[in-house]
Design an enzyme around this catalytic site. Structure first.
Site, PDB file in Angstrom:
ATOM      1  N   TRP A  73       9.623 -12.731  25.433  1.00  0.00           N
ATOM      2  CA  TRP A  73      10.168 -11.436  25.199  1.00  0.00           C
ATOM      3  C   TRP A  73       9.943 -11.057  23.757  1.00  0.00           C
ATOM      4  CZ3 TRP A  73      12.666  -7.895  28.205  1.00  0.00           C
ATOM      5  CH2 TRP A  73      12.950  -8.497  29.618  1.00  0.00           C
ATOM      6  N   ARG A  98      17.240  -4.817  24.198  1.00  0.00           N
ATOM      7  CA  ARG A  98      18.309  -5.526  25.563  1.00  0.00           C
ATOM      8  C   ARG A  98      19.587  -5.584  25.238  1.00  0.00           C
ATOM      9  NH1 ARG A  98      15.774 -10.630  28.054  1.00  0.00           N
ATOM     10  NH2 ARG A  98      17.371 -10.443  29.483  1.00  0.00           N
ATOM     11  N   ALA A 124      -5.494  12.858  -1.502  1.00  0.00           N
ATOM     12  CA  ALA A 124      -5.461  12.987  -0.376  1.00  0.00           C
ATOM     13  C   ALA A 124      -5.430  14.150   0.431  1.00  0.00           C
ATOM     14  CB  ALA A 124      -4.501  11.843   0.376  1.00  0.00           C
ATOM     15  N   SER A 142      -9.703  11.360  -4.362  1.00  0.00           N
ATOM     16  CA  SER A 142      -9.374  10.644  -2.822  1.00  0.00           C
ATOM     17  C   SER A 142      -9.373   9.344  -2.933  1.00  0.00           C
ATOM     18  CB  SER A 142     -10.858  11.152  -2.176  1.00  0.00           C
ATOM     19  OG  SER A 142     -11.069  12.401  -2.048  1.00  0.00           O
ATOM     20  N   VAL A 168      -4.126  22.909 -13.419  1.00  0.00           N
ATOM     21  CA  VAL A 168      -3.643  24.349 -13.125  1.00  0.00           C
ATOM     22  C   VAL A 168      -2.380  24.206 -13.930  1.00  0.00           C
ATOM     23  CG1 VAL A 168      -2.925  26.028 -11.571  1.00  0.00           C
ATOM     24  CG2 VAL A 168      -5.226  24.475 -11.115  1.00  0.00           C
ATOM     25  N   TYR A 207       1.521  -9.881  25.434  1.00  0.00           N
ATOM     26  CA  TYR A 207       1.955 -11.159  25.281  1.00  0.00           C
ATOM     27  C   TYR A 207       1.030 -12.281  25.078  1.00  0.00           C
ATOM     28  CZ  TYR A 207       3.645 -15.601  26.491  1.00  0.00           C
ATOM     29  OH  TYR A 207       3.836 -17.218  26.599  1.00  0.00           O
ATOM     30  N   GLU A 261      -8.571  18.818 -10.503  1.00  0.00           N
ATOM     31  CA  GLU A 261      -7.970  17.731 -10.519  1.00  0.00           C
ATOM     32  C   GLU A 261      -7.755  17.354 -11.972  1.00  0.00           C
ATOM     33  OE1 GLU A 261      -6.182  14.426 -10.640  1.00  0.00           O
ATOM     34  OE2 GLU A 261      -6.364  15.515  -8.757  1.00  0.00           O
ATOM     35  N   ARG A 281     -16.415  21.741   6.707  1.00  0.00           N
ATOM     36  CA  ARG A 281     -16.811  21.514   7.941  1.00  0.00           C
ATOM     37  C   ARG A 281     -16.832  22.645   8.688  1.00  0.00           C
ATOM     38  NH1 ARG A 281     -13.187  16.848   7.609  1.00  0.00           N
ATOM     39  NH2 ARG A 281     -14.185  15.166   6.676  1.00  0.00           N
ATOM     40  N   CYS A 307      -1.457   3.850  -2.868  1.00  0.00           N
ATOM     41  CA  CYS A 307      -0.609   2.899  -2.232  1.00  0.00           C
ATOM     42  C   CYS A 307      -1.251   1.458  -2.469  1.00  0.00           C
ATOM     43  CB  CYS A 307      -0.518   2.822  -0.847  1.00  0.00           C
ATOM     44  SG  CYS A 307       0.207   4.367  -0.176  1.00  0.00           S
TER      45      CYS A 307
END
Length: 460
Positions: free
Chosen positions: A440, A448, A13, A43, A84, A432, A37, A24, A47
Site C-alpha cells: 500500500w 484510506r 523562462a 533562459s 525597459v 509497486y 533583458e 516557430r 531554481c
C-alpha cells in the site's frame, strides 16, 4: 505589408519561451521580435542557483538552457543589459535604457509580452543594503553571492527566512562549511506546510546542525567598521554573521506594469485571462513570476513563482501571439524541495487555506516508508491529507520524508486536478515493487485513513 513587431520584456523562462514559440509559428518576414533583458543571462534555471552555490552543479553556464547568441540565431533581436524603464500603452512603445552605454531610446510594438519576473523580498530595515547581504533570485545574484563568499574569511552565515529559498540556501551554506543560523519569523519553517508538518522539517534541520530560530523578527542588519555586514539583530537577540542570505520569498516585479496602468490582483501580480492576455488589453500578454494564476482548488488567484509555470505560460503566449491558440487553465499549488536528505512536497490547500475560502475539512496523517519495510534502505515518510467535510473531495496533501517522498506528491496533484475524492483515490493503480513502495503506497494509506475520517465526521 510590413512585418508586425513583438516586444518582449524579460529574457528568462516565460519571455524567451514566448518569443521562441512565436518565432516557430511566424517567420521574420511576418513578425520581427525584439526582446530586452537587463541582466547578463537568458533562459536560465533560477531554481538551480542554491545548488550552484552549494557546489552540487557547475555554473553559471550549466544553468543556461539557451544563450543570447542561440536566440539571435533564430532571428530574435535580443538586447542584453538593456532595461525597459517605461511602457506607453496608448502609443504602443517602450522606453529602454542600455545599461552599458547609458543610451535611452523608444521602441514601438504591435504586440507585447511582459515577463519581468519576481524580486526577492527585501525589507526596508537599517543595514539591509550593506555589503555581504544577498538576495538570491537570478544568476547575477548567485554570481554576486559566490564572489562575496570567495572574499569572506569568516564562516558564519545567517539566512533570513525559512521558506523554500531559505531552507535550500541553508543547505548550500552548510555544504560550503559555514555555521548556519536560520531566522524564521513564523512558528515553524516552511510556512507552505501546516505547522505540524513544518515541525518535522525543523527537527530535521536541527539534526543536520542548522540552528533554526522561530518567532524571530529581524529589526536591523549590523555592520562593522568597514561597513560590511557583521550580524543580524532581532527583537530578542543578535546573531553574528559574515554573510547574510535573504530567503524571505519573492514578490511580483510589476512596478513597470502598474505605472503603465495595467491591472494587478490582490497578490500584486498582473491579471490575465486564460490565454495569458492582460485583462482589458487586446495586444498585451504577461506570464511567469510577474502574474497571478487561478488556484483550481481554492477558486481564486494566487502568486506562485515557479519555472514550470513560467515555461508553460510562455508556450501559451507564444502560440497566441503567433497566430495559434493556447490556454493556461490554472494550478493546484504543487511544489517540492529538500534540505540535505530530507524531502518536502506539497500540493493543494493547507488547513488555513481551506478555512480562508470557507471550506469545511477533515485531516488524516499517517507514517509509512518509501519502500517495503523489509527492503534495505526503507526510510520513514509522513503524509498528511486534507479532504472536504462530507464530500471527501481531496483538498491538499503534504509529504515529508527521505528518499522517494517528495515526488509522490505528483499523484495527489493529478487527483486534485481531476477533482477526485479520497475514496476514489484508494483504487488508484499505482506501481509497486519492494524497492519502490510498500504494497500500500503511503499516499493510498493516507487516502484510506482520510476516507474513514470523512465517514466518521459525516455520521457524527
Amino acid at each position: 505589408m510590413a512585418a508586425e513587431r513583438l516586444v518582449v520584456i524579460g529574457g528568462n523562462a516565460a519571455g524567451m519561451s514566448a518569443a521562441s514559440q512565436a518565432r516557430r509559428l511566424k517567420g521574420p518576414d511576418e513578425m520581427s521580435i525584439v526582446a530586452f533583458e537587463r541582466g547578463h543571462f537568458t533562459s536560465y534555471s533560477a531554481c538551480g542557483v542554491p545548488y550552484w552555490v552549494g557546489g552540487d552543479v557547475e555554473g553559471p553556464d550549466a544553468l543556461v538552457a539557451r544563450t543570447p547568441e542561440e536566440h539571435r540565431d533564430h532571428a530574435i533581436d535580443l538586447r542584453m543589459r538593456t532595461e525597459v524603464t517605461g511602457i506607453d500603452v496608448a502609443g504602443q512603445r517602450v522606453r529602454a535604457l542600455d545599461r552599458e552605454s547609458g543610451e535611452t531610446y523608444w521602441t514601438g510594438f504591435d504586440k507585447m509580452v511582459i515577463a519581468t519576473g519576481a524580486r526577492p523580498v527585501r525589507p526596508e530595515l537599517p543595514g539591509m543594503d550593506a555589503p555581504g547581504v544577498h538576495g538570491v533570485q537570478t544568476l547575477d545574484d548567485g554570481q554576486a553571492l559566490l564572489e562575496t563568499l570567495e572574499r569572506t574569511t569568516g564562516r558564519r552565515a545567517v539566512v533570513v527566512g525559512a521558506g523554500y529559498i531559505g531552507v535550500e540556501m541553508a543547505e548550500a551554506m552548510l555544504k560550503r562549511g559555514y555555521e548556519v543560523t536560520v531566522l524564521n519569523r513564523g512558528a515553524r519553517p516552511m510556512a507552505t506546510l501546516d505547522p505540524d508538518m513544518g515541525r518535522l522539517v525543523h527537527e530535521a534541520m536541527d539534526g543536520l546542525g542548522i540552528t533554526t530560530v522561530n518567532g524571530a523578527s529581524v529589526t536591523r542588519i549590523l555592520t562593522g567598521d568597514d561597513g560590511r555586514v557583521s550580524g543580524v539583530a532581532t527583537d530578542d537577540a543578535t546573531y553574528p554573521a559574515d554573510v547574510v542570505v535573504l530567503g524571505i520569498g519573492v514578490e511580483p516585479e510589476t512596478g513597470l506594469a502598474r505605472a503603465a496602468g495595467l491591472p494587478t490582483g490582490p497578490n500584486g501580480g498582473l491579471l490575465t485571462d486564460l490565454t495569458m492576455r492582460v485583462r482589458g488589453h487586446h495586444n498585451i500578454w504577461a506570464g511567469g513570476d510577474c502574474v497571478e494564476v487561478l488556484d483550481l482548488v481554492a477558486g481564486r488567484t494566487r502568486h506562485i513563482a515557479l519555472g514550470t509555470h513560467a515555461n508553460k505560460h510562455g508556450q501559451v503566449i507564444g502560440s497566441n501571439v503567433g497566430g495559434g491558440y493556447g490556454t493556461f487553465p490554472g494550478v493546484v499549488g504543487t511544489a517540492v524541495s529538500k534540505v540535505c536528505d530530507l524531502e518536502i512536497g506539497r500540493t493543494g490547500l493547507r488547513e488555513k487555506d481551506a478555512a480562508a475560502v470557507g471550506l469545511r475539512y477533515v485531516t488524516a496523517t499517517i507514517e509509512s516508508t518509501g519502500r517495503a519495510g523489509y527492503y534495505p534502505g526503507a526510510r520513514p515518510m509522513t503524509v498528511k491529507m486534507i479532504a472536504e467535510y462530507r464530500t471527501g473531495r481531496l483538498l491538499g496533501v503534504q509529504i515529508v520524508g527521505r528518499e522517494g517522498a517528495a515526488k509522490r506528491v505528483d499523484v495527489a496533484a493529478v487527483a486534485l486536478t481531476a477533482g477526485m475524492t479520497v475514496e476514489a483515490m484508494t483504487a488508484l493503480d499505482l506501481g509497486y515493487a519492494p524497492p519502490f513502495s510498500p504494497v500500500w503506497d503511503p499516499v493510498l494509506v493516507a487516502a484510506r485513513k482520510a476516507v474513514a475520517v470523512v465517514r466518521a465526521a459525516g455520521s457524527a
